[in-house]
Design a protein around this motif. Structure first.
Motif, PDB file in Angstrom:
ATOM      1  N   MET A 113      45.598  10.816  -5.421  1.00  0.00           N
ATOM      2  CA  MET A 113      44.996  11.802  -4.510  1.00  0.00           C
ATOM      3  C   MET A 113      46.009  12.919  -4.187  1.00  0.00           C
ATOM      4  O   MET A 113      47.179  12.651  -3.980  1.00  0.00           O
ATOM      5  N   ALA A 114      45.520  14.151  -4.174  1.00  0.00           N
ATOM      6  CA  ALA A 114      46.426  15.288  -3.925  1.00  0.00           C
ATOM      7  C   ALA A 114      46.843  15.322  -2.458  1.00  0.00           C
ATOM      8  O   ALA A 114      45.997  15.266  -1.567  1.00  0.00           O
ATOM      9  N   ILE A 115      48.154  15.391  -2.240  1.00  0.00           N
ATOM     10  CA  ILE A 115      48.653  15.473  -0.857  1.00  0.00           C
ATOM     11  C   ILE A 115      48.879  16.941  -0.472  1.00  0.00           C
ATOM     12  O   ILE A 115      48.857  17.312   0.692  1.00  0.00           O
ATOM     13  N   ILE A 116      49.097  17.777  -1.522  1.00  0.00           N
ATOM     14  CA  ILE A 116      49.169  19.230  -1.316  1.00  0.00           C
ATOM     15  C   ILE A 116      48.151  19.861  -2.260  1.00  0.00           C
ATOM     16  O   ILE A 116      48.094  19.493  -3.439  1.00  0.00           O
ATOM     17  N   GLU A 117      47.374  20.772  -1.744  1.00  0.00           N
ATOM     18  CA  GLU A 117      46.294  21.340  -2.564  1.00  0.00           C
ATOM     19  C   GLU A 117      46.085  22.819  -2.218  1.00  0.00           C
ATOM     20  O   GLU A 117      46.116  23.191  -1.042  1.00  0.00           O
ATOM     21  N   THR A 118      45.907  23.613  -3.240  1.00  0.00           N
ATOM     22  CA  THR A 118      45.492  25.004  -2.991  1.00  0.00           C
ATOM     23  C   THR A 118      44.216  25.279  -3.783  1.00  0.00           C
ATOM     24  O   THR A 118      44.047  24.767  -4.890  1.00  0.00           O
ATOM     25  N   LYS A 119      43.337  26.055  -3.190  1.00  0.00           N
ATOM     26  CA  LYS A 119      42.070  26.402  -3.849  1.00  0.00           C
ATOM     27  C   LYS A 119      41.948  27.918  -3.905  1.00  0.00           C
ATOM     28  O   LYS A 119      41.824  28.555  -2.846  1.00  0.00           O
ATOM     29  N   GLU A 120      42.047  28.442  -5.090  1.00  0.00           N
ATOM     30  CA  GLU A 120      41.882  29.896  -5.300  1.00  0.00           C
ATOM     31  C   GLU A 120      42.780  30.685  -4.338  1.00  0.00           C
ATOM     32  O   GLU A 120      42.373  31.744  -3.814  1.00  0.00           O
ATOM     33  N   ILE A 133      48.262  48.075  -3.882  1.00  0.00           N
ATOM     34  CA  ILE A 133      48.161  46.646  -3.602  1.00  0.00           C
ATOM     35  C   ILE A 133      49.003  45.898  -4.623  1.00  0.00           C
ATOM     36  O   ILE A 133      48.889  46.130  -5.828  1.00  0.00           O
ATOM     37  N   VAL A 134      49.881  45.028  -4.147  1.00  0.00           N
ATOM     38  CA  VAL A 134      50.717  44.232  -5.035  1.00  0.00           C
ATOM     39  C   VAL A 134      50.235  42.787  -4.979  1.00  0.00           C
ATOM     40  O   VAL A 134      50.024  42.242  -3.894  1.00  0.00           O
ATOM     41  N   VAL A 135      50.061  42.208  -6.146  1.00  0.00           N
ATOM     42  CA  VAL A 135      49.598  40.819  -6.205  1.00  0.00           C
ATOM     43  C   VAL A 135      50.788  39.903  -5.935  1.00  0.00           C
ATOM     44  O   VAL A 135      51.761  39.883  -6.674  1.00  0.00           O
ATOM     45  N   GLY A 136      50.697  39.152  -4.845  1.00  0.00           N
ATOM     46  CA  GLY A 136      51.722  38.155  -4.550  1.00  0.00           C
ATOM     47  C   GLY A 136      51.360  36.842  -5.191  1.00  0.00           C
ATOM     48  O   GLY A 136      52.203  36.147  -5.769  1.00  0.00           O
ATOM     49  N   LEU A 137      50.075  36.533  -5.115  1.00  0.00           N
ATOM     50  CA  LEU A 137      49.542  35.301  -5.701  1.00  0.00           C
ATOM     51  C   LEU A 137      48.062  35.543  -6.012  1.00  0.00           C
ATOM     52  O   LEU A 137      47.371  36.171  -5.219  1.00  0.00           O
ATOM     53  N   GLU A 138      47.617  35.061  -7.155  1.00  0.00           N
ATOM     54  CA  GLU A 138      46.241  35.359  -7.552  1.00  0.00           C
ATOM     55  C   GLU A 138      45.491  34.072  -7.921  1.00  0.00           C
ATOM     56  O   GLU A 138      45.784  33.432  -8.928  1.00  0.00           O
ATOM     57  N   LYS A 139      44.568  33.699  -7.089  1.00  0.00           N
ATOM     58  CA  LYS A 139      43.658  32.565  -7.319  1.00  0.00           C
ATOM     59  C   LYS A 139      44.365  31.333  -7.895  1.00  0.00           C
ATOM     60  O   LYS A 139      44.036  30.868  -8.984  1.00  0.00           O
ATOM     61  N   VAL A 140      45.321  30.858  -7.143  1.00  0.00           N
ATOM     62  CA  VAL A 140      46.112  29.712  -7.615  1.00  0.00           C
ATOM     63  C   VAL A 140      45.473  28.400  -7.161  1.00  0.00           C
ATOM     64  O   VAL A 140      45.198  28.205  -5.977  1.00  0.00           O
ATOM     65  N   ASN A 141      45.242  27.523  -8.138  1.00  0.00           N
ATOM     66  CA  ASN A 141      44.740  26.183  -7.844  1.00  0.00           C
ATOM     67  C   ASN A 141      45.823  25.172  -8.203  1.00  0.00           C
ATOM     68  O   ASN A 141      46.211  25.072  -9.361  1.00  0.00           O
ATOM     69  N   LEU A 142      46.307  24.463  -7.219  1.00  0.00           N
ATOM     70  CA  LEU A 142      47.368  23.474  -7.457  1.00  0.00           C
ATOM     71  C   LEU A 142      46.968  22.147  -6.825  1.00  0.00           C
ATOM     72  O   LEU A 142      46.340  22.127  -5.762  1.00  0.00           O
ATOM     73  N   GLU A 143      47.364  21.067  -7.468  1.00  0.00           N
ATOM     74  CA  GLU A 143      47.187  19.749  -6.845  1.00  0.00           C
ATOM     75  C   GLU A 143      48.476  18.972  -7.040  1.00  0.00           C
ATOM     76  O   GLU A 143      48.908  18.764  -8.167  1.00  0.00           O
ATOM     77  N   ILE A 144      49.092  18.595  -5.960  1.00  0.00           N
ATOM     78  CA  ILE A 144      50.352  17.856  -6.039  1.00  0.00           C
ATOM     79  C   ILE A 144      50.125  16.467  -5.455  1.00  0.00           C
ATOM     80  O   ILE A 144      49.596  16.331  -4.340  1.00  0.00           O
ATOM     81  N   ASN A 145      50.477  15.470  -6.243  1.00  0.00           N
ATOM     82  CA  ASN A 145      50.153  14.093  -5.856  1.00  0.00           C
ATOM     83  C   ASN A 145      51.247  13.472  -4.989  1.00  0.00           C
ATOM     84  O   ASN A 145      52.410  13.875  -5.064  1.00  0.00           O
ATOM     85  N   GLN A 146      50.815  12.476  -4.240  1.00  0.00           N
ATOM     86  CA  GLN A 146      51.758  11.782  -3.360  1.00  0.00           C
ATOM     87  C   GLN A 146      52.850  11.105  -4.189  1.00  0.00           C
ATOM     88  O   GLN A 146      52.567  10.488  -5.218  1.00  0.00           O
ATOM     89  N   GLY A 147      54.083  11.245  -3.766  1.00  0.00           N
ATOM     90  CA  GLY A 147      55.193  10.534  -4.395  1.00  0.00           C
ATOM     91  C   GLY A 147      55.784  11.209  -5.618  1.00  0.00           C
ATOM     92  O   GLY A 147      56.697  10.667  -6.235  1.00  0.00           O
ATOM     93  N   GLU A 148      55.303  12.367  -5.975  1.00  0.00           N
ATOM     94  CA  GLU A 148      55.869  13.028  -7.162  1.00  0.00           C
ATOM     95  C   GLU A 148      56.805  14.172  -6.761  1.00  0.00           C
ATOM     96  O   GLU A 148      56.735  14.702  -5.656  1.00  0.00           O
ATOM     97  N   ILE A 149      57.669  14.524  -7.715  1.00  0.00           N
ATOM     98  CA  ILE A 149      58.486  15.729  -7.533  1.00  0.00           C
ATOM     99  C   ILE A 149      57.846  16.813  -8.390  1.00  0.00           C
ATOM    100  O   ILE A 149      57.724  16.657  -9.606  1.00  0.00           O
ATOM    101  N   TYR A 179      46.011  23.315   1.677  1.00  0.00           N
ATOM    102  CA  TYR A 179      46.000  22.113   2.520  1.00  0.00           C
ATOM    103  C   TYR A 179      47.223  21.252   2.237  1.00  0.00           C
ATOM    104  O   TYR A 179      47.622  21.095   1.080  1.00  0.00           O
ATOM    105  N   ILE A 180      47.793  20.720   3.273  1.00  0.00           N
ATOM    106  CA  ILE A 180      48.818  19.691   3.136  1.00  0.00           C
ATOM    107  C   ILE A 180      48.299  18.487   3.913  1.00  0.00           C
ATOM    108  O   ILE A 180      47.914  18.622   5.078  1.00  0.00           O
ATOM    109  N   MET A 181      48.253  17.354   3.256  1.00  0.00           N
ATOM    110  CA  MET A 181      47.685  16.120   3.831  1.00  0.00           C
ATOM    111  C   MET A 181      46.257  16.385   4.344  1.00  0.00           C
ATOM    112  O   MET A 181      45.860  15.859   5.391  1.00  0.00           O
ATOM    113  N   GLY A 182      45.557  17.241   3.661  1.00  0.00           N
ATOM    114  CA  GLY A 182      44.168  17.541   4.022  1.00  0.00           C
ATOM    115  C   GLY A 182      44.028  18.458   5.222  1.00  0.00           C
ATOM    116  O   GLY A 182      42.924  18.662   5.733  1.00  0.00           O
ATOM    117  N   ARG A 183      45.139  18.987   5.713  1.00  0.00           N
ATOM    118  CA  ARG A 183      45.089  19.830   6.910  1.00  0.00           C
ATOM    119  C   ARG A 183      45.549  21.251   6.589  1.00  0.00           C
ATOM    120  O   ARG A 183      46.386  21.454   5.706  1.00  0.00           O
TER     121      ARG A 183
END
Lengths: 254, 256
Positions: free
Chosen positions: B1-8, B20-36, B66-70
């Motif tokens: 389960m992703a402990i850190i998550e970004t949606k778009e 307008i400068v793009v700092g970040l563009e529609k980034v989807n990330l899922e980082i799992n518990q216990g990983e580096i 979201y971090i830990m779903g929050r």
């Protein structure tokens, strides 16, 4: 509440250790001490002069401490990027702003107490212990200084340092001239100018309300009800300033 | 389960009236518990922006994090997160222990726990001999180490590190690497950004490559090497970035 207190204490500790505000305090003490130089006057005149100069010095140098203390409290956190580590801790942005207000108030309080104690010491030395009217004057000066600090703090959440200093001093000067401003407004014929000046008169806190020293120096009494209402007036403006600070800092990217 | 998550997750910086400068563009990330998890990218690629958005220092233009779903501003979530910023600056009128006491207070640690934790961390980052030194007298490496100690004061479940080895000497880098691996063994989740490829290669379970605010690739190193037919991380890094730049140039009609 504990987190606000910690932020405030840290702000206060910084001002104590950096010693920059001491210079202003030393200037205040020199001016208060220098008021003793009017010994060529009659004893009564000399006492009036000591009171007048000392009240003015405590108020003016206190205002400098309030403005620079409040300005530095927020802007330094952002410039030095210490705010990154602070806001990533379990602390609300409102805790940060109110904590900073506590810290700035502590800085003002300690500097004010030192200057006031020096002044009272001087009165005792002159065998004229301060009466209750002197303490009423000091109380109102203290609330004026806290109000000046809270306005600079509010400005620091959404303006640059340079603009903040200009605005804070502008408000300080205009706030002491509002009684003249009212007369000016009444004489104005241009409706637009009259409206704008009237708006400015309403928005700018009237610092002259806190100035009772002219009356006290010449021996007049000021009632407790006046002091009470003026303190309430100050607290109301402080609350508005803090609300503005909270509103802008909640939206600010650092 | 992703402990850190970004949606778009998107961040646009507005410079001037229209730029307008793009700092970040529609980034989807899922980082799992216990990983580096390592975020890689050249300077200005959006690594720090991504971390700042996750921590609520910046506000997204659109998307969610979201971090830990929050969400990022959640106080309860921040209780479990440690953060080390890039080139950390601290209150230079404080000593190392005073800084740690201040942060321990913000996390609400009781006096006994804080005292033990501070002693342990000062030993861990080898600053126990510099207890009375104000931070203004610290070297860059010492600041990095006290920063690492400060990020661990709450014994966080999630550690977010922005360029943690910048300013460290080779021994400091090795110690930090070993510490990260030790923390992983304890079950901590670590998200780090870096442009030191060798460091990332040695410690990260998965990586993401950012460039010009876009997430170009994400996965395990082996998986990405196969996908991009790369020999190592450096090769992979260059290939993904060149491929993206070429595509952008085709789109905009530029030539290289």
């Amino acid at each position: 509440m504990k987190r606000m207190w910690l932020v405030g204490l840290n702000t206060f500790r910084e001002s104590i250790r950096k010693k920059t505000l001491y210079i202003i305090l030393i200037f205040a003490l020199i001016v208060i001490g220098a008021s003793k130089l009017f010994s060529f006057l009659t004893a009564e005149e000399e006492l009036k002069m000591i009171k007048d100069v000392s009240f003015s010095a405590i108020e003016f140098f206190g205002a400098l401490i309030a403005i620079f203390g409040a300005l530095y409290a927020v802007s330094a956190e952002i410039e030095r990027r210490t705010i990154y580590t602070l806001l990533t801790k379990p602390i609300r942005r409102s805790d940060f702003v109110i904590g900073k207000f506590f810290g700035v108030s502590m800085i003002i309080f300690v500097n004010f107490v030192l200057a006031a104690a020096f002044f009272i010491g001087l009165l005792i030395f002159k065998k004229s212990p301060p009466d209750i009217q002197v303490f009423k004057t000091l109380l109102l000066i203290f609330f004026e200084l806290i109000l000046i600090g809270s306005i600079t703090l509010a400005l620091s959440t959404f303006t640059s340092d340079a603009f903040n200093i200009i605005c804070s001093f502008f408000l300080y000067i205009v706030g002491h001239l509002t009684s003249y401003g009212k007369e000016l407004i009444e004489r104005m014929e241009n409706i637009v100018m009259k409206g704008l000046t009237d708006m400015l008169y309403t928005l700018v806190p009237n610092y002259e309300n806190f100035n009772i020293r002219d009356k006290i120096v010449v021996g007049l009494d000021v009632s407790w009800s006046y002091v009470g209402w003026t303190v309430l007036y100050g607290i109301l403006y402080m609350c508005i300033a803090l609300y503005i600070a909270l509103y802008f800092f909640e939206k600010r990217e650092v | 389960m992703a402990i850190i998550e970004t949606k778009e997750l998107t961040k646009h910086y507005i410079l001037g009236r229209k730029k307008i400068v793009v700092g970040l563009e529609k980034v989807n990330l899922e980082i799992n518990q216990g990983e580096i998890f390592g975020i890689l990218g050249p300077n200005g690629s959006g690594k720090t922006t991504c971390l700042k958005l996750l921590l609520g220092i910046l506000f997204p233009t659109s998307g969610e994090a979201y971090i830990m779903g929050r969400p990022p501003h959640d106080i309860e979530m921040k209780q479990h997160v440690g953060f080390l910023p890039e080139n950390p600056y601290y209150y230079d009128y404080l000593t190392g222990p005073e800084l740690l006491w201040f942060y321990a207070g913000l996390f609400g640690l009781d006096i006994d726990t804080a005292k033990k934790r501070i002693e342990y961390l000062l030993e861990l980052v080898e600053l126990h001999t510099a207890k009375r030194l104000h931070l203004r007298h610290y070297s860059k490496g010492m600041l990095e180490r006290i920063g690492l100690a400060a990020s661990l004061i709450n014994d966080p479940e999630i550690l977010i590190l922005d360029e943690p080895t910048t300013g460290l000497d080779p021994i400091g880098c090795r110690d930090t690497r070993n510490l990260l691996l030790k923390l992983k063994e304890q079950g901590k989740t670590i998200l780090l950004s870096s442009h030191f490829l060798s460091e990332v290669e040695r410690v990260c379970d998965r990586i993401a490559i950012f460039h010009r605010g876009y997430l170009l690739a994400t996965g395990t190193l082996d998986g990405l090497n196969k996908q991009y037919q790369a020999e190592n991380l450096e090769d992979l890094f260059v290939k993904t970035i060149c491929k993206f730049d070429n595509q952008q140039n085709v789109t905009t009609g530029e030539t290289t």
